[in-house]
Each structure stands twice: as C-alpha cells, then as structure tokens.
Enzyme design. Structure first.
Site, PDB file in Angstrom:
ATOM      1  N   CYS A  72       0.603  -1.249  -0.039  1.00 59.60           N
ATOM      2  CA  CYS A  72      -0.013   0.078  -0.026  1.00 59.60           C
ATOM      3  C   CYS A  72       0.910   1.152  -0.088  1.00 59.60           C
ATOM      4  O   CYS A  72       2.096   1.213   0.550  1.00 59.60           O
ATOM      5  CB  CYS A  72      -0.884   0.133   1.232  1.00 59.60           C
ATOM      6  SG  CYS A  72      -1.926  -1.386   1.303  1.00 59.60           S
ATOM      7  N   GLU A  74       0.771   3.784   1.856  1.00 55.14           N
ATOM      8  CA  GLU A  74       1.028   4.308   3.054  1.00 55.14           C
ATOM      9  C   GLU A  74       2.358   3.668   3.739  1.00 55.14           C
ATOM     10  O   GLU A  74       3.223   4.354   4.352  1.00 55.14           O
ATOM     11  CB  GLU A  74      -0.300   4.164   4.024  1.00 55.14           C
ATOM     12  CG  GLU A  74      -1.294   4.998   4.040  1.00 55.14           C
ATOM     13  CD  GLU A  74      -2.610   4.045   3.022  1.00 55.14           C
ATOM     14  OE1 GLU A  74      -1.922   3.167   2.088  1.00 55.14           O
ATOM     15  OE2 GLU A  74      -3.670   4.025   3.247  1.00 55.14           O
TER      16      GLU A  74
END
Ligand code: THU
Length: 162
Positions: A72, A74
């Site tokens: 991801c 993040e």
C-alpha cells in the site's frame, strides 16, 4: 461482566476549510497517486508524509502479479521515512485516491496493516501523527493521532524483549 465503549475522535471537513499546509500536503498526495503501479486493481493511492524538518516524502501503491507481494501507498511512504530519516519525527500523513475502474466518491481508510505500521511509528516517536484522508470530491476526514484509528493495537510490550 461489563460493557465498555470506545469513542473515536475525528474531524469531517472540506478541502477548502483546511489550513494551507494541510491543503498542500493533500496536493502532494494527489501527485503521488499518479506514480502508483496498480495494473491489477486500477486503484491509485497516494500518501504524502510531512516531517518535522519540513521535508515531504511521497509514496504510492505498488502492486505485483503475485498479489500479496505488493504494498500500500501508506507503507511505501512510511518505510521510506523509517529507513531514510529514522530520527526525524513525522507530523502528518495525507492519503488521496483515484479509481480508474469505478467512481470512488468518499475517502478510503488505510487498511489494518498500514494502521498498525503508522501506529508503531507514532509510539516510537512519542508524538502524535495527524492522518488526513482525502476523497476525489474533496471531502476530508482528519484523525489527530493514528491511535484513534486503531484501538487495541498490538504493541511491543506484548513481546518479550531480547
Ligand atoms: N491500497 C493502498 O495503497 N492503501 C490503502 O489504504 C488501501 C488499499 C492499495 C492496495 C492495492 O494496490 C489497491 O489499493 C487495491 O487494494
């Protein structure tokens, strides 16, 4: 037996209501999602991290044909900061999203694994990390600390130190 409740604190807002610093970080997250490698989901995510020294680090989701090997946005951004700037505190992370295959209208919420990673860096630095979630229609949700997004997080005292 006792029933207990957890209160979740967050701010719901519109992009135009945020201060300029936060608006700029969202603009960075929007630039970041353009670099996503997401041929399998068509779901582009950008994460932009503001450090206390003013530096901004961007990350985007990176997929792989062996699906679980991808990461991801993040965590791409968080791990980069963790390895390049281990001693510099993180002030804010902004996350923005665009779907090529369907119309995402509201904010997306970081997955559990990303929350766990962000929460541990928050613990490690002893200072809150603000999380700004931005939608394509400029709706914004803000949590003033990662902890608010992950009650009952797994913490290092649960492990025996060596
Ligand atoms: N994804 C992120 O990058 N961040 C999130 O918070 C949720 C999901 C990515 C992973 C995958 O590449 C795509 O979005 C679809 O799940």
């Amino acid at each position: 037996m006792q029933e207990k409740k957890i209160t979740l604190n967050f701010i719901s807002s519109h992009l135009s209501e945020l201060d300029i610093k936060d608006q700029e970080l969202i603009a960075n997250a929007k630039e970041a999602f353009v670099t996503a490698y997401a041929p399998y989901s068509g779901f582009l995510v950008g994460a932009s991290i503001l450090l206390e020294n003013g530096e901004i680090i961007n990350g985007s989701n990176q997929e792989n044909v062996a699906y679980p090997s991808g990461l991801c946005a993040e965590r791409v951004a968080m791990f980069y900061v963790g390895s390049k700037f281990p001693d510099i505190k993180i002030e804010t992370i902004a996350v923005s999203v665009l779907s090529k295959s369907f119309g995402v209208t509201d904010v997306i919420s970081p997955c559990g694994a990303c929350r766990q990673v962000m929460a541990e860096y928050e613990d490690k630095q002893g200072q809150s990390i603000k999380v700004i979630l931005h939608s394509p229609n400029d709706h914004v949700l803000i949590a003033n600390q990662v902890q608010d997004l992950l009650p009952f997080m797994f913490k290092s005292p649960h492990l025996k130190k060596h």
